[in-house]
Enzyme design. Structure first.
Site, short mmCIF file in Angstrom:
data_model
loop_
_atom_site.label_atom_id
_atom_site.label_comp_id
_atom_site.label_asym_id
_atom_site.label_seq_id
_atom_site.Cartn_x
_atom_site.Cartn_y
_atom_site.Cartn_z
N GLU A 167 0.21 -5.07 -2.23
CA GLU A 167 1.31 -4.09 -2.25
C GLU A 167 1.49 -3.51 -3.65
OE1 GLU A 167 4.76 -5.94 -0.62
OE2 GLU A 167 4.01 -5.87 1.45
N HIS A 201 7.53 -0.99 5.28
CA HIS A 201 7.88 -2.28 5.90
C HIS A 201 8.58 -2.12 7.25
CE1 HIS A 201 7.16 -3.49 1.73
NE2 HIS A 201 7.05 -4.73 2.14
#
Length: 326
Positions: A167, A201
């Site tokens: 990420e 997310h």
């Protein structure tokens, strides 16, 4: 005084202040579009293959799914990083070494990593007290048991190592330089790019719904909104650290640490799970409120200390942007 965020990063002036001024290689709109495309490249493969796609009988925590997804996001990060590297070095604007610096790979930034980690640990003074002292987590760390668990359990490896690293590579290392070369203001870079990180997310809501079909839809939505809020907030903090430190290792270490700690407790009492043994009565009783008072004092003191040392512990000659903190 509040931090002042200038609109022209030093990184930009180093790239474009040469013998002949050149227009940026991409526009701000193109930079944002690339961030969205990077997010799609990162997330979409999860649902294109049966190996990575969760179902009512195969959750995202299944070892086979975790292994396949780690392979997928690793490839996605490589592709997106190469795209950013090509944009940075196009038309001989910067050298390969300068591009690697913009991506946060060189210098590695070991000192910056230690300082950013310390700063974040100060912020989590209360939760660290709860984990290490109240819950006696220091005993596990004395034998390095939590570290061994990271390497022996696939869910922990994903949450503490693979997830944070990929990420940060995608949403900081490969994405932030695009905003800089597009001459987007530092303030916008800090607060816009993490919003895309937070949106990345939201697919967890679908996966949670699959594995928890009995949970009301409204609860799933509220859960997703909360997750979007704190991931976006963390993304802004990580972007700030990346700009100040110029090190992807630093933001990875902070990300992994925050995943370990979770959200700080802001309510309720705390005391050792086992209680306290009274030899005189032969009974176990609940400890005094002292444990809780200490926690909340450290929680506030940690926040104050974090704000006080925010500038000192993030200052680096490797910074990608000039952010004055008075």
């Amino acid at each position: 005084m509040m931090p002042t965020l200038p609109k022209i990063p030093k990184f930009i002036s180093r790239i474009f202040t040469k013998e002949e001024s050149k227009p940026p290689p991409i526009s701000a709109r193109t930079a944002v579009l690339l961030l969205v495309i990077y997010t799609v490249i990162y997330v979409a493969p999860f649902y294109l293959s049966r190996k990575t796609r969760p179902s009512p009988t195969l959750t995202r925590d299944a070892p086979s799914v975790i292994r396949a997804r780690i392979a997928s996001v690793s490839l996605s990060c490589l592709v997106c990083s190469l795209i950013t590297f090509f944009i940075l070095t196009s038309q001989d604007r910067v050298s390969a070494v300068e591009a690697l610096h913009a991506l946060g790979y060189w210098p590695v930034g070991l000192v910056e990593t230690a300082k950013c980690f310390l700063l974040t640990a100060v912020l989590f003074a209360g939760p660290l007290y709860e984990y290490l002292v109240v819950d006696e987590g220091w005993q596990d760390w004395f034998t390095l048991r939590p570290l061994f668990r990271v390497f022996n359990e696939w869910t922990r490896w994903r949450n503490i190592a693979a997830g944070p690293y990929t990420e940060e590579v995608l949403f900081r290392s490969a994405s932030v330089p695009l905003m800089l070369v597009a001459q987007v203001s530092t303030t916008t870079t800090i607060f816009l790019s993490p919003l895309i990180f937070g949106l990345a997310h939201l697919h967890h809501a679908y996966e949670f719904r699959l594995s928890h079909p009995g949970v009301p839809f409204v609860s799933v939505i509220l859960r997703s909104v909360v997750q979007l809020s704190y991931t976006t907030l963390f993304g802004a903090y990580a972007t700030f650290l990346f700009l100040r430190s110029g090190s992807v290792l630093a933001v990875f270490a902070v990300h992994a640490f925050c995943n370990c700690m979770g959200l700080p407790r802001v309510w309720g009492r705390m005391y050792p799970d086992e209680g306290v043994w009274d030899n005189s009565t032969g009974k176990v009783y609940r400890p005094s409120i002292f444990w809780t008072v200490v926690y909340y004092i450290l929680l506030v003191a940690g926040a104050v200390g974090w704000y006080k040392y925010l500038g000192v512990l993030t200052k680096s000659s490797n910074a990608l942007a000039t952010i004055d903190i008075s």
